[in-house]
Design an enzyme around this catalytic site. Structure first.
Site, PDB file in Angstrom:
ATOM      1  N   VAL A 116      12.625 -38.685   5.736  1.00  0.00           N
ATOM      2  CA  VAL A 116      11.800 -37.562   6.195  1.00  0.00           C
ATOM      3  C   VAL A 116      12.572 -36.603   7.085  1.00  0.00           C
ATOM      4  O   VAL A 116      12.055 -35.528   7.428  1.00  0.00           O
ATOM      5  CB  VAL A 116      10.527 -38.048   6.919  1.00  0.00           C
ATOM      6  CG1 VAL A 116       9.648 -38.855   5.983  1.00  0.00           C
ATOM      7  CG2 VAL A 116      10.865 -38.825   8.181  1.00  0.00           C
TER       8      VAL A 116
ATOM      9  N   ASN B  25       2.617 -40.792   7.273  1.00  0.00           N
ATOM     10  CA  ASN B  25       2.474 -41.926   8.178  1.00  0.00           C
ATOM     11  C   ASN B  25       3.751 -42.255   8.949  1.00  0.00           C
ATOM     12  O   ASN B  25       3.691 -42.707  10.090  1.00  0.00           O
ATOM     13  CB  ASN B  25       2.033 -43.157   7.385  1.00  0.00           C
ATOM     14  CG  ASN B  25       2.278 -44.443   8.140  1.00  0.00           C
ATOM     15  OD1 ASN B  25       1.532 -44.807   9.053  1.00  0.00           O
ATOM     16  ND2 ASN B  25       3.351 -45.148   7.787  1.00  0.00           N
TER      17      ASN B  25
ATOM     18  N   SER C 224      -2.118 -39.558  16.932  1.00  0.00           N
ATOM     19  CA  SER C 224      -2.318 -40.510  18.024  1.00  0.00           C
ATOM     20  C   SER C 224      -3.192 -39.880  19.090  1.00  0.00           C
ATOM     21  O   SER C 224      -3.152 -38.662  19.298  1.00  0.00           O
ATOM     22  CB  SER C 224      -0.978 -40.907  18.634  1.00  0.00           C
ATOM     23  OG  SER C 224      -1.171 -41.659  19.820  1.00  0.00           O
TER      24      SER C 224
ATOM     25  N   TYR D  83       7.119 -38.122  22.240  1.00  0.00           N
ATOM     26  CA  TYR D  83       6.130 -38.683  21.303  1.00  0.00           C
ATOM     27  C   TYR D  83       4.796 -37.948  21.433  1.00  0.00           C
ATOM     28  O   TYR D  83       4.175 -37.580  20.431  1.00  0.00           O
ATOM     29  CB  TYR D  83       5.956 -40.174  21.571  1.00  0.00           C
ATOM     30  CG  TYR D  83       4.998 -40.856  20.628  1.00  0.00           C
ATOM     31  CD1 TYR D  83       5.361 -41.142  19.314  1.00  0.00           C
ATOM     32  CD2 TYR D  83       3.714 -41.220  21.049  1.00  0.00           C
ATOM     33  CE1 TYR D  83       4.483 -41.766  18.443  1.00  0.00           C
ATOM     34  CE2 TYR D  83       2.837 -41.848  20.192  1.00  0.00           C
ATOM     35  CZ  TYR D  83       3.213 -42.117  18.895  1.00  0.00           C
ATOM     36  OH  TYR D  83       2.325 -42.736  18.030  1.00  0.00           O
TER      37      TYR D  83
ATOM     38  N   SER E 262       5.035 -34.529  19.923  1.00  0.00           N
ATOM     39  CA  SER E 262       5.092 -34.573  18.461  1.00  0.00           C
ATOM     40  C   SER E 262       3.714 -34.794  17.859  1.00  0.00           C
ATOM     41  O   SER E 262       3.383 -34.215  16.810  1.00  0.00           O
ATOM     42  CB  SER E 262       6.064 -35.665  17.994  1.00  0.00           C
ATOM     43  OG  SER E 262       5.542 -36.975  18.188  1.00  0.00           O
ATOM     44  N   LYS E 263       2.884 -35.611  18.508  1.00  0.00           N
ATOM     45  CA  LYS E 263       1.555 -35.890  17.972  1.00  0.00           C
ATOM     46  C   LYS E 263       0.594 -34.730  18.215  1.00  0.00           C
ATOM     47  O   LYS E 263      -0.286 -34.454  17.377  1.00  0.00           O
ATOM     48  CB  LYS E 263       1.014 -37.190  18.548  1.00  0.00           C
ATOM     49  CG  LYS E 263       1.782 -38.426  18.069  1.00  0.00           C
ATOM     50  CD  LYS E 263       1.836 -38.506  16.542  1.00  0.00           C
ATOM     51  CE  LYS E 263       2.532 -39.753  16.046  1.00  0.00           C
ATOM     52  NZ  LYS E 263       2.587 -39.835  14.557  1.00  0.00           N
TER      53      LYS E 263
END
Length: 232
Positions: free
Chosen positions: A60, A86, A139, A155, A158-159
């Protein structure tokens, strides 16, 4: 709006990234159980996948690999009806001052750039089907209506970006029939979530599988947890 949930996915073709372990593995298994033709996007085609899932080589972080994987699925199965973004990586650290730039780049590359480019290359095929679906695994730590805490800044960013991608997909292509939704699977005991997480991967996969079964006219552009909408 109540979703039109399909009882069977017979005739549908799904591409699931990160299908060799954790939540992705259970999503792929669940789609096979609903009679979909399922391709598991993995970096190494020799990885163990659930019965009935066909491996397709996919990195990816590499756009050429992304484009090649989508083309391989279409050449093999003739179509793509469902894309499950995912695959993801976690992060640590407390605040962006202490964040290593290389870690930031790696996390956003996998968690946000990858799903964006996969959506880009899959969209022409998804829009050819009746109610093509994109399910983005997000998330709860990326929710902007709640305080963004200092831990895992890359993180969390990114979510939050994945949620923005979902809204953008719906706003731009929803009128063409695309059904794009984001999902919080909860804190799941995976390599990313850790062994102390209270949920098993099967539970984390339930709502993504359910969203993949949305038929034409179902809700789009929303954020879901346990089959209920939540705030972005």
């Amino acid at each position: 709006m109540e979703p039109n949930v399909l009882e069977t996915l017979e005739g549908d073709v799904a591409l699931v990234t990160g299908a060799n372990r954790g939540i992705g593995r259970e999503i792929a298994r669940g789609l096979v159980a609903r009679d979909a033709t399922v391709f598991g996007g993995v970096r190494d085609p020799s990885y163990d996948l659930p019965d009935g899932v066909e491996a397709v080589e996919l990195d990816v972080t590499d756009e050429a690999s992304i484009e090649s994987a989508v083309e391989e699925v279409v050449e093999s199965a003739g179509r793509v009806d469902v894309l499950i973004n995912n695959a993801g990586v976690g992060g640590d650290g407390d605040g962006i001052v202490a964040l290593a730039t290389d870690d930031f780049d790696r996390i956003l590359d996998v968690n946000l750039r990858g799903p964006t480019l996969l959506s880009k290359h899959a969209l022409p095929h998804l829009l050819e089907t009746d109610g093509g679906r994109i399910v983005n695994v997000s998330s709860g730590v990326g929710i902007l209506t709640e305080p963004i805490e200092s831990e895992m800044p890359a993180y969390r960013i990114s979510k939050a970006g994945i949620n923005a991608l979902t809204v953008s997909l719906d706003q731009t292509y929803g009128s063409d029939g695309l059904i794009a939704n984001a999902v919080d699977p909860g804190w799941v005991a995976t390599d990313l979530g850790g062994s102390k997480a209270p949920r098993e991967p099967q539970k984390g996969a339930e709502t993504p599988i359910w969203l993949a079964r949305f038929g034409p006219g179902s809700p789009s552009g929303l954020f879901w947890k346990d089959k209920q909408t939540i705030e972005y």
